[in-house]
Design an enzyme around this catalytic site. Structure first.
Site, PDB file in Angstrom:
ATOM      1  N   CYS A  13     -16.062  31.478 -29.114  1.00 40.29           N
ATOM      2  CA  CYS A  13     -16.007  31.316 -27.672  1.00 40.29           C
ATOM      3  C   CYS A  13     -15.314  30.014 -27.282  1.00 40.29           C
ATOM      4  O   CYS A  13     -14.785  29.293 -28.117  1.00 40.29           O
ATOM      5  CB  CYS A  13     -17.422  31.323 -27.099  1.00 40.29           C
ATOM      6  SG  CYS A  13     -18.428  32.714 -27.686  1.00 40.29           S
ATOM      7  N   ASP A  23     -26.767  35.390 -33.210  1.00 44.85           N
ATOM      8  CA  ASP A  23     -27.023  34.115 -33.874  1.00 44.85           C
ATOM      9  C   ASP A  23     -27.307  33.012 -32.855  1.00 44.85           C
ATOM     10  O   ASP A  23     -27.932  32.002 -33.166  1.00 44.85           O
ATOM     11  CB  ASP A  23     -25.871  33.716 -34.797  1.00 44.85           C
ATOM     12  CG  ASP A  23     -24.504  33.728 -34.126  1.00 44.85           C
ATOM     13  OD1 ASP A  23     -24.390  34.237 -33.001  1.00 44.85           O
ATOM     14  OD2 ASP A  23     -23.534  33.250 -34.745  1.00 44.85           O
ATOM     15  N   ILE A  66       2.664  38.064 -43.229  1.00 43.72           N
ATOM     16  CA  ILE A  66       3.948  37.857 -42.571  1.00 43.72           C
ATOM     17  C   ILE A  66       5.041  37.947 -43.627  1.00 43.72           C
ATOM     18  O   ILE A  66       4.915  37.372 -44.715  1.00 43.72           O
ATOM     19  CB  ILE A  66       4.000  36.462 -41.903  1.00 43.72           C
ATOM     20  CG1 ILE A  66       3.000  36.375 -40.749  1.00 43.72           C
ATOM     21  CG2 ILE A  66       5.409  36.145 -41.421  1.00 43.72           C
ATOM     22  CD1 ILE A  66       3.357  37.161 -39.532  1.00 43.72           C
ATOM     23  N   SER A  69      -9.369  33.136 -43.837  1.00 40.14           N
ATOM     24  CA  SER A  69      -8.211  32.345 -44.242  1.00 40.14           C
ATOM     25  C   SER A  69      -8.559  31.521 -45.475  1.00 40.14           C
ATOM     26  O   SER A  69      -9.712  31.135 -45.674  1.00 40.14           O
ATOM     27  CB  SER A  69      -7.803  31.410 -43.091  1.00 40.14           C
ATOM     28  OG  SER A  69      -6.974  30.359 -43.539  1.00 40.14           O
ATOM     29  N   GLY A  70      -7.547  31.221 -46.286  1.00 44.84           N
ATOM     30  CA  GLY A  70      -7.753  30.422 -47.492  1.00 44.84           C
ATOM     31  C   GLY A  70      -7.711  28.922 -47.246  1.00 44.84           C
ATOM     32  O   GLY A  70      -7.708  28.126 -48.200  1.00 44.84           O
TER      33      GLY A  70
END
Length: 591
Positions: A2, A99, A287, A359-360
């Site tokens: 958010c 949560d 990509i 993501s890494g």
């Protein structure tokens, strides 16, 4: 995920209107819902924009109120189900599946100590009417942003700097931001483009008494390097288990979720681990480019074939890039040399129908994936050179040598810049109306925010890369570029348990160089294809240097830019530094 905003200001006659303006300046990051709380007697208002991922029902609406507690919350608490169960044993009952409600009940049970139990990414404001306090808190790794301004009379806070521009109160420009940007290529905390508007420190709760606005800091997390795991087999087994559990936690969602797959070690590992539990519903995206030097398709395909992932590749061409560049610049909440790549992958993830992606990010910093981990061995010899000789290197024509001059300044900011600095103080002073001495003085002052203490070798570089590059560039870029598209980026390598495990592994094991990122590769050596880790490291970069050279965006618009452009054309100024100086001017113009 958010966006949040809040104001405490007795001088305002239009409090509700002001907080709504701040809130809605960030509407791209919360497209699903909007909420508002205005206190009946205090000059306090809280605003919330919602991106729904857990408990998609109206029950997850914010601000959420539980008797005398009111919260606006940005983020995810990944261990909320375990905490919910624990709190139920203490007698707490729940009305929602969110949560957010777990945070409220945990605070009711443990007060500010509750934040120590959370494993997640979060930035929040919690009003405790019984104690007449407002609590601002930010997660252990600073994954989610929270900026605030406080003086004796008022408090303003928001998830993005852009929100402050919509307030009636005038926030002065920070005269230090240009120098910092030219030096680092980003704005290192606590610097922002606005004077006295600063980020809340990570792993920290700021407890503010109302209405006096007296404040106290509660530090609930500090990352440490204990090195207590000295048995390699034990370390690898624990690392494997910890990362598997972290990925499982990060896959919790009631909305579509997927993974960025670049073809490198970090994203490939996450995809392999995720495939264990999401065999039939594993979504990945990447990509690709027509420019083969930048394409990683064959490595991505290895993982797709191994996991059976439902994969989508998105082609970015020069025309697409040029069309979207203006919007990417608008998405930039704070100036950054990087981030455009994250804009595009986020744009396509949204088009793919995803609301969250893994993501890494973080693996290179924790496990020695950057060139700086090898360079630090040579840097030890450089640092032994006389300080006067090092400082004189600023005037060498080769930028790689000029950058070494930072090693003679002997502070943590300069130490980091000796690896990653953009312009040196001499160059910054020549570009701005300032002096070399003033630029250096600012670096010394900044270093007080970054006390690296007695760490050495790989752990020291890990600390520098984590607290400077990752914190101030990668995480900020990931947040505002993804949220611009209404997308949440999750980072399992920065799971609290993974970070603690990385700190616990002895450096002699963790920073072995063959294979690269030794602990990660060896922990999963029977699953990770050899071709993935044996390849030369390739960062997530675009061929936009070539694209931009033909774009009107980089053409000079004033005399100062004309001089820089000539130096760039004459190869006296590298592309990266020309782009940095140009971005400074463009950000100032467009924001």
């Amino acid at each position: 995920m958010c966006r949040i905003a809040g104001i405490f200001d007795p001088s305002l006659k239009n409090l509700q209107e002001q907080v709504v303006a701040m809130r809605d300046a960030m509407h791209r990051g919360g497209p699903d819902d909007a909420g508002l709380f205005v206190h009946s007697s205090l000059p306090l208002a809280l605003g919330h924009r919602r991106l729904s991922l857990i408990d998609l029902s109206e029950a997850g609406h914010q601000p959420m109120i539980d008797a005398e507690l009111t919260i606006v919350f940005n983020g995810e608490i990944y261990n909320y189900l375990e905490l919910r169960s624990t709190l139920q044993h203490y007698g707490h009952t729940f009305k929602t599946e969110s949560d957010t409600e777990v945070i409220l009940k945990a605070y009711r049970q443990w007060g500010v100590e509750a934040f120590e139990y959370f494993n997640g990414m979060f930035a929040l404001a919690l009003l405790d009417e019984k104690k007449q306090q407002l609590v601002l808190a930010r997660d252990h790794a600073g994954i989610k942003p929270l900026y605030y301004y406080i003086d004796q009379h008022c408090l303003y806070f928001a998830s993005e700097i852009r929100a402050f521009a919509k307030a009636e109160k005038v926030f002065e420009e920070n005269e230090k931001w240009r120098s910092a940007f030219l030096t680092f290529g980003h704005l290192p905390e606590p610097i922002t483009t606005l004077k006295h508007v600063i980020p809340l420190a990570k792993g920290t709760a700021l407890v503010i008494d109302l209405p006096s606005l007296k404040k106290k800091v509660h530090r609930f997390f500090k990352w440490s390097f204990t090195g207590q795991l000295k048995n390699e087999d034990e370390a690898l087994q624990l690392m494997r288990e910890t990362l598997e559990q972290a990925v499982e936690r990060h896959l919790i969602a009631d909305a579509p979720i997927g993974l960025f797959l670049s073809g490198g070690i970090d994203s490939s590992l996450l995809t392999l681990i995720a495939s264990h539990t999401r065999k039939d519903n594993l979504h990945t995206l990447s990509i690709v480019f027509n420019e083969k030097a930048f394409s990683e398709e064959k490595y991505q395909q290895l993982i797709i074939d191994k996991t059976g992932a439902k994969h989508q590749s998105f082609l970015v061409t020069k025309d697409i890039f040029n069309t979207q560049l203006e919007d990417a610049m608008l998405a930039m909440d704070q100036p950054t040399l990087d981030g455009i790549n994250t804009y595009f992958i986020s744009m396509y993830a949204k088009a793919y129908g995803l609301k969250a992606v893994l993501s890494g990010l973080g693996a290179d910093e924790l496990f020695g994936g950057y060139p700086s981990f090898q360079q630090q061995k040579k840097m030890k010899y450089v640092q032994r050179m006389p300080a006067a000789l090092l400082r004189g290197m600023q005037r060498f024509p080769d930028h790689r040598i000029r950058k070494l001059s930072y090693a003679g300044m002997q502070n943590t900011a300069a130490e980091y810049l000796s690896y990653r600095g953009i312009f040196t103080p001499v160059s910054v002073a020549s570009l701005l109306d300032t002096t070399e001495k003033e630029v250096e003085h600012d670096l010394i002052a900044l270093s007080e925010y970054y006390p690296v203490s007695t760490l050495t070798n790989g752990n020291r570089v890990s600390w520098l890369e984590t607290n400077f590059y990752m914190q101030n560039q990668l995480l900020k870029d990931s947040d505002f570029m993804s949220m611009w598209h209404g997308l949440e980026i999750r980072v399992p390598y920065l799971d609290k348990e993974v970070m603690l495990m990385a700190g616990a592994i002895d450096a002699s094991i963790k920073f072995k160089t063959v294979p690269p990122k030794y602990v990660l590769v060896k922990s999963f050596e029977h699953e990770l294809p050899e071709a993935i880790w044996k390849r030369k490291k390739q960062g997530f970069t675009f061929p936009f240097e070539g694209w931009l050279k033909e774009n009107e965006f980089i053409k000079p618009s004033n005399n100062d830019e004309e001089q820089l452009y000539k130096k760039f054309q004459q190869k006296k100024l590298s592309w990266g530094r020309y782009w940095c100086a140009l971005l400074m001017n463009r950000f100032e113009r467009d924001h």
